[in-house]
Design an enzyme around this catalytic site. Structure first.
Site, PDB file in Angstrom:
ATOM      1  CE  LYS A   1      35.143  59.715  55.318  1.00 59.72           C
ATOM      2  NZ  LYS A   1      34.984  61.237  54.651  1.00 59.72           N
TER       3      LYS A   1
ATOM      4  CB  THR B   1      32.882  64.510  55.514  1.00 66.82           C
ATOM      5  OG1 THR B   1      34.263  63.249  55.742  1.00 66.82           O
ATOM      6  CG2 THR B   1      31.809  63.607  54.505  1.00 66.82           C
TER       7      THR B   1
ATOM      8  CD  GLU C   1      12.604  73.876  53.644  1.00 66.71           C
ATOM      9  OE1 GLU C   1      12.443  75.125  54.684  1.00 66.71           O
ATOM     10  OE2 GLU C   1      12.766  73.255  52.658  1.00 66.71           O
TER      11      GLU C   1
ATOM     12  NE  ARG D   1      27.679  59.476  59.241  1.00 66.58           N
ATOM     13  CZ  ARG D   1      28.839  58.138  58.543  1.00 66.58           C
ATOM     14  NH1 ARG D   1      28.968  57.650  60.006  1.00 66.58           N
ATOM     15  NH2 ARG D   1      29.256  57.816  57.731  1.00 66.58           N
TER      16      ARG D   1
ATOM     17  CG  ASP E   1      35.873  64.936  48.922  1.00 66.04           C
ATOM     18  OD1 ASP E   1      36.443  64.879  50.248  1.00 66.04           O
ATOM     19  OD2 ASP E   1      35.681  64.400  49.030  1.00 66.04           O
TER      20      ASP E   1
ATOM     21  CE1 TYR F   1      12.047  71.227  55.973  1.00 68.92           C
ATOM     22  CE2 TYR F   1      10.457  69.511  57.548  1.00 68.92           C
ATOM     23  CZ  TYR F   1      11.536  70.098  56.614  1.00 68.92           C
ATOM     24  OH  TYR F   1      11.107  68.809  56.035  1.00 68.92           O
TER      25      TYR F   1
HETATM   26  N1  DSN Z   1      32.772  56.384  52.490  1.00 68.66           N
HETATM   27  C1  DSN Z   1      33.907  56.850  52.577  1.00 68.66           C
HETATM   28  C2  DSN Z   1      34.891  56.214  52.709  1.00 68.66           C
HETATM   29  O1  DSN Z   1      35.119  55.695  54.065  1.00 68.66           O
HETATM   30  O2  DSN Z   1      36.077  56.595  52.785  1.00 68.66           O
HETATM   31  C3  DSN Z   1      34.113  57.995  51.237  1.00 68.66           C
HETATM   32  O3  DSN Z   1      33.093  58.483  51.479  1.00 68.66           O
END
Ligand code: DSN
Length: 448
Positions: free
Chosen positions: A226, A223, A54, A232, A197, A52
């Site tokens: 990707k 994120t 924080e 993630r 984004d 933990y």
């Molecule tokens: N779920 C993601 C996507 O597949 O593009 C976006 O948040």
């Protein structure tokens, strides 16, 4: 690695093994997914999971954080270097919490915000009505034109009319380069913050095959799982332009993440983000990012030359949006299921001005990050495009019943029929053979 769990929890182990086999023998074509390195998985699966912490480095609410401080600081430094930004917060659990933190930092409930409409390819957190971002804030959506490209004139007019506090740029189903510079000018002209984004394209940005938003946006969110090919997770970066507009912006973002929205950061995720960022700054990642785009263009070409229509007639990035209107409205569901029967995973998706609904949309979205990770190139894209087109044509006579009650039974029957379809089975066998040539995670026993 999997020896212990195979004995202590064979039930979960069995499911891990099944998933391993599924991805080994199939083409994962969902553009928001990727396969990460063994190093990223190792960074995720260790004792950092158990702590933990924080707060932020040197300002924690619990003891025992000296190595957590080091790993978080290292990750921040790598993020700053990779994206060339003065400030990064690497604690967001994922993309949606990162975007929510931006609202918490910049807006009060009721403030006006603008974002890319969900049904035109935008994201839920950019102000869609089903998300709190469309309920707590006055959301003004902007759209794409009939050719599928962003409507910059509309964005400018809406911005002048509504004077939003913040404007989002970024999407989940947009196959063209984002016009960061143009949106930056529009945001500046009305005094709004521009928040980019770049969840989908962050790996392409680091790899130098997509323009960076950093000179034009005040804040950048992403994120990390990707095209960036990490665990993630999520990150928020403040640009110099952002700090020039508000010198407190970095602190506002940090306070919004913790204590504003989240509790303890996921330190194992942070460590894995550090690994992914270091990998993404290596020269071979540039080649990887460039190959993603080459593969995407090759796949788009193959699809179109086999009679499949793409929104915007092509792609600039890692993804394509297939317009299935010639095959009937709501056809995305059928194509998604038929492709899955042939071991190709895509997702059904709305297309601009979709004649159907988000649950039964008229498009599919697909992309090349995972198959590029496996080492496939243009030659394989040509084959994959042909297989997809053949399957789309194979099921062209199925039509979504207009009576909603009839749909479930019709789709059940459709699934039964495609599971027995010999042409689809033949393509599935060809897919499996192709996958054998591009092995995935050969080092993991689970796949043996
Ligand atoms: N779920 C993601 C996507 O597949 O593009 C976006 O948040």
């Amino acid at each position: 690695m999997m020896n212990d769990i195979s004995k202590t929890d064979p039930e979960v182990y069995g499911l891990i093994k099944k998933e391993g086999t599924r991805i080994r023998d199939g083409l994962e074509l969902i553009p928001s997914e990727n396969f990460v390195s063994k190093a990223v998985l190792q960074a995720l699966g260790n004792f950092f999971n158990c702590k933990y912490s924080e707060g932020y480095a040197k300002k924690r609410y619990y003891a025992g954080n000296r190595f957590v401080d080091e790993v978080e600081t290292l990750t921040i430094e790598r993020a700053k270097k990779a994206f060339k930004v003065p400030h990064a917060n690497v604690q967001p659990y994922s993309g949606s919490p990162a975007n929510l933190a931006v609202y918490v930092a910049l807006c009060k409930p009721g403030d006006t915000i603008m974002g890319h409409n969900l049904l035109d390819g935008g994201h839920l957190t950019h102000g869609w009505k089903a998300s709190v971002t469309g309920q707590y804030y006055k959301s003004v959506p902007y759209h794409v034109k009939t050719d599928g490209y962003l409507d910059l004139d509309e964005i400018k007019n809406l911005a002048e009319q509504h004077k939003p506090k913040l404007i989002w740029v970024g999407a989940t189903a947009y196959a063209r380069e984002f016009p960061f510079e143009e949106l930056g000018k529009i945001a500046d002209s009305v005094g709004a913050y521009l928040v980019a984004d770049i969840a989908h394209v962050s790996g392409l940005v680091i790899g130098g095959v997509h323009k960076s938003p950093v000179p034009y946006a005040h804040i950048v969110t992403t994120t990390t799982h990707k095209t960036l090919r990490g665990p993630r997770g999520g990150m928020i970066m403040v640009t110099q332009k952002g700090l020039d507009k508000d010198p407190e912006l970095d602190k506002k973002i940090d306070r919004a993440v913790f204590p504003g929205l989240q509790g303890g950061p996921h330190d194992n995720q942070t460590a894995a983000i550090a690994v992914a960022l270091e990998e993404a700054m290596k020269p071979n990642f540039k080649e990887y990012a460039a190959q993603i785009v080459k593969n995407s263009k090759a796949l788009a070409k193959s699809l179109m030359s086999n009679g499949i229509k793409l929104v915007t007639n092509g792609t600039d990035n890692h993804m394509m949006l297939v317009d299935l209107t010639p095959f009937g409205k709501g056809h995305g569901t059928f194509v998604q299921d038929a492709l899955e029967a042939a071991n190709m995973t895509v997702n059904k998706n709305t297309i601009p001005a979709d004649p159907s609904s988000p649950f039964y949309p008229t498009g599919i979205r697909l992309g090349t990050p995972t198959i590029t990770t496996r080492g496939m190139k243009e030659k394989e894209m040509e084959m994959i495009g042909k297989w997809i087109a053949d399957i789309v044509k194979e099921i062209k006579d199925y039509n979504l019943p207009s009576d909603k009650e009839e749909r479930k039974a019709y789709l059940k029957k459709f699934k039964e029929e495609i599971s027995k379809n010999e042409n689809i089975k033949k393509i599935k066998n060809e897919v499996v053979e192709l996958c054998k040539k591009f092995p995935l995670y050969p080092e993991f026993d689970v796949l043996k």
